[in-house]
Motif scaffolding. Sequence first.
Motif, PDB file in Angstrom:
ATOM      1  N   SER A 518      50.342  39.854  21.909  1.00 49.19           N
ATOM      2  CA  SER A 518      49.299  40.212  20.946  1.00 49.19           C
ATOM      3  C   SER A 518      49.891  40.905  19.722  1.00 49.19           C
ATOM      4  O   SER A 518      49.548  40.605  18.579  1.00 49.19           O
ATOM      5  N   GLU A 519      50.826  41.821  19.961  1.00 49.56           N
ATOM      6  CA  GLU A 519      51.462  42.531  18.843  1.00 49.56           C
ATOM      7  C   GLU A 519      52.321  41.581  18.032  1.00 49.56           C
ATOM      8  O   GLU A 519      52.355  41.638  16.817  1.00 49.56           O
ATOM      9  N   ARG A 520      53.092  40.671  18.760  1.00 48.48           N
ATOM     10  CA  ARG A 520      53.961  39.754  18.027  1.00 48.48           C
ATOM     11  C   ARG A 520      53.112  38.807  17.195  1.00 48.48           C
ATOM     12  O   ARG A 520      53.440  38.505  16.061  1.00 48.48           O
ATOM     13  N   TYR A 521      52.001  38.367  17.675  1.00 49.66           N
ATOM     14  CA  TYR A 521      51.136  37.484  16.921  1.00 49.66           C
ATOM     15  C   TYR A 521      50.597  38.187  15.678  1.00 49.66           C
ATOM     16  O   TYR A 521      50.577  37.648  14.586  1.00 49.66           O
ATOM     17  N   THR A 522      50.213  39.418  15.869  1.00 52.66           N
ATOM     18  CA  THR A 522      49.713  40.196  14.731  1.00 52.66           C
ATOM     19  C   THR A 522      50.792  40.374  13.679  1.00 52.66           C
ATOM     20  O   THR A 522      50.553  40.218  12.480  1.00 52.66           O
ATOM     21  N   ASP A 523      51.962  40.697  14.071  1.00 46.88           N
ATOM     22  CA  ASP A 523      53.078  40.906  13.134  1.00 46.88           C
ATOM     23  C   ASP A 523      53.396  39.609  12.385  1.00 46.88           C
ATOM     24  O   ASP A 523      53.571  39.598  11.180  1.00 46.88           O
ATOM     25  N   VAL A 524      53.463  38.506  13.143  1.00 46.84           N
ATOM     26  CA  VAL A 524      53.717  37.205  12.515  1.00 46.84           C
ATOM     27  C   VAL A 524      52.597  36.851  11.554  1.00 46.84           C
ATOM     28  O   VAL A 524      52.839  36.353  10.440  1.00 46.84           O
ATOM     29  N   HIS A 525      51.406  37.136  11.941  1.00 48.10           N
ATOM     30  CA  HIS A 525      50.242  36.812  11.133  1.00 48.10           C
ATOM     31  C   HIS A 525      50.305  37.494   9.765  1.00 48.10           C
ATOM     32  O   HIS A 525      50.132  36.848   8.711  1.00 48.10           O
ATOM     33  N   PHE A 526      50.601  38.796   9.768  1.00 49.42           N
ATOM     34  CA  PHE A 526      50.632  39.528   8.503  1.00 49.42           C
ATOM     35  C   PHE A 526      51.855  39.179   7.658  1.00 49.42           C
ATOM     36  O   PHE A 526      51.790  39.173   6.428  1.00 49.42           O
ATOM     37  N   ARG A 527      52.931  38.859   8.357  1.00 44.80           N
ATOM     38  CA  ARG A 527      54.111  38.449   7.595  1.00 44.80           C
ATOM     39  C   ARG A 527      53.863  37.104   6.910  1.00 44.80           C
ATOM     40  O   ARG A 527      54.323  36.883   5.787  1.00 44.80           O
ATOM     41  N   ARG A 528      53.156  36.227   7.618  1.00 39.15           N
ATOM     42  CA  ARG A 528      52.828  34.931   7.015  1.00 39.15           C
ATOM     43  C   ARG A 528      51.923  35.119   5.797  1.00 39.15           C
ATOM     44  O   ARG A 528      52.082  34.452   4.767  1.00 39.15           O
ATOM     45  N   ILE A 529      50.988  36.027   5.897  1.00 42.29           N
ATOM     46  CA  ILE A 529      50.120  36.301   4.741  1.00 42.29           C
ATOM     47  C   ILE A 529      50.961  36.795   3.564  1.00 42.29           C
ATOM     48  O   ILE A 529      50.813  36.327   2.424  1.00 42.29           O
TER      49      ILE A 529
END
Length: 617
Positions: A518-529
Amino acid sequence: MARMESLIGLVNKIQRACTVLGDHGGEGMSLWEALPSVAVVGGQSSGKSSVLESVVGRDFLPRGSGIVTRRPLVLQLHKVEGGSEYAEFLHAPKKRFSDFAAVRQEISDETDRVTGKSKQISNHPIQLSIYSPHVVNLTLIDLPGLTKVAVEGQPDTIVQDIEQMVRSYVEKPNCIILAISPANQDIATSDAIKLAREVDPSGERTFGVLTKLDLMDKGTTAVDVLEGRSYRLQHPWVGIVNRSQADINRNVDMIAARRKEQEYFESSPDYGHLAHKMGSEYLAKILSQHLEIVIRQRIPSIIALINKTIDELNAELDRIGRPIGSDGGAQLYTILDMCRAFDRVFRDHLDGGRAGGHKIYGVFDHQLPAALKKLPLDRHLSASNVKKVVSEADGYQPHLIAPEQGYRRLIDGSLGYFKGPGEACVDAVHMVLKELVRKSLMETQELKRFPTLQSDIAAASNEALERFRDESRKTVIRLVDQESSYLTVEFFRKLQNEPEKTQEKNADKIPNQNAPNSERYTDVHFRRIGSNVSGYINMVCETLRSSIPKAVVYCQVREARRSLLNHFYAQIGRKEKEQLGKMLDEDPSLMEKRETLAKRLQLYKSARDDIDAVAWK
């Protein structure tokens, strides 16, 4: 004979005018120096003053011991038919002297006015004109007597000072040297002959005069000198018998002294065969004849010098500007002409004809890109800041698929940074344009004569540049705001169409793989943004990097080139004549210079016309 006298009289008139205008020095040869004259040279107590008085036929020179002649005396003799004799000084043009004792006193007073009561000397000449039926047309320059030692009250350099002054006259190629030597001294020791030999070794310009023949020791004569055997000159020696001190004390008339002199030579067993070539009257006659010959020989070179100087004076008047008409129309025309001259120089700077315009390109090519690279976009688009901005944009309801409001806030925030470099670019170009205005004002030669107009044009130009800068700044801000107000949708649609495996592949490169899913997905998500926004901002950056210079050139450079003084033109068109006159208030020193140049130009033109009329008629 009339033509000869007219020519010499004309030279006297031109020399007098040259002296009035101070046109007898400086670089190159002046007209005064080009006109032939006779310099009287001799040692102290050689009889110089008595020779001059004999030639004039009047007792008018100061007498005394030591240095009596302490300033050059330019003596111009004018032959007049009938009438009384009189004298005029250049420093007192409205005063006519008929009493020659008063002339003597005026010479003494004018000498003391410059040199004081001391025994100092001055190179500033006294100009004296004598009009008489008993003279020939002639210009004589009486110089201080050469001396070997300084006496009490004189500076130690007096010997060198006098010699240097005398040399400054006799070294001129158009100067005829009248070398006075006393007959009761060895001719080999004559100061005048020694100096004449140095400056005129061929003797072509030198006339030798022997004075005090009646004071020689009994049994001695000067026949060898007078006949040219002791020292040969190109021109014959002339013997002079001056008045004795007893004659001077008794105020013996100079005309009577001339007759007595002629009787001396005619009755002398030693000089009787030379009597027809002796005496002050003969001396004046041959000097006048020779002076006329020299003038006639020099006419081509004098005319050439006059024409050359006229061209130089016209060029200088054109450079500093001709006089302006007093009516309002002429003043307005002059102002507009000055403005157009300045505008040409300013455009030349912008277009590359003169240095400076390239600095504007330097702002676009170096300063703007460097400023854009320094923008803090990495910090603004870091994962932590992206998460913060997106979360704030979501409010109480987190985004479902894509955080569009977060995207917009991130893009707006990023684009806001571009206003600073854009405004800095505007200001930098503004400073370049101001500097070009300053340089153009300095380089516009026509404006140098009008400091007030120069200041008015500078103020009007800078005021116009301020308006152009304000409009340019607004336009640049609009460009940035336009990018914020409508985003390029195609950029984000392309991102949505990227294969999922590419996104996963990119995600695998992101660190912190050991974190929970869940944390890795969140981190990837914001980095992609952040990465998506960064890509969009880079695209916009390239657009602004091209559009900002275009806006600046259009609003500032283009307007400065085409309408820098338009507002100023409208203002001066409404001004009254008095106001226009104040704008054309010249530097007093420049006005004085123009007046002097105009007078010199008129002098040279008149001299050319008069010489042509007299010499070739």
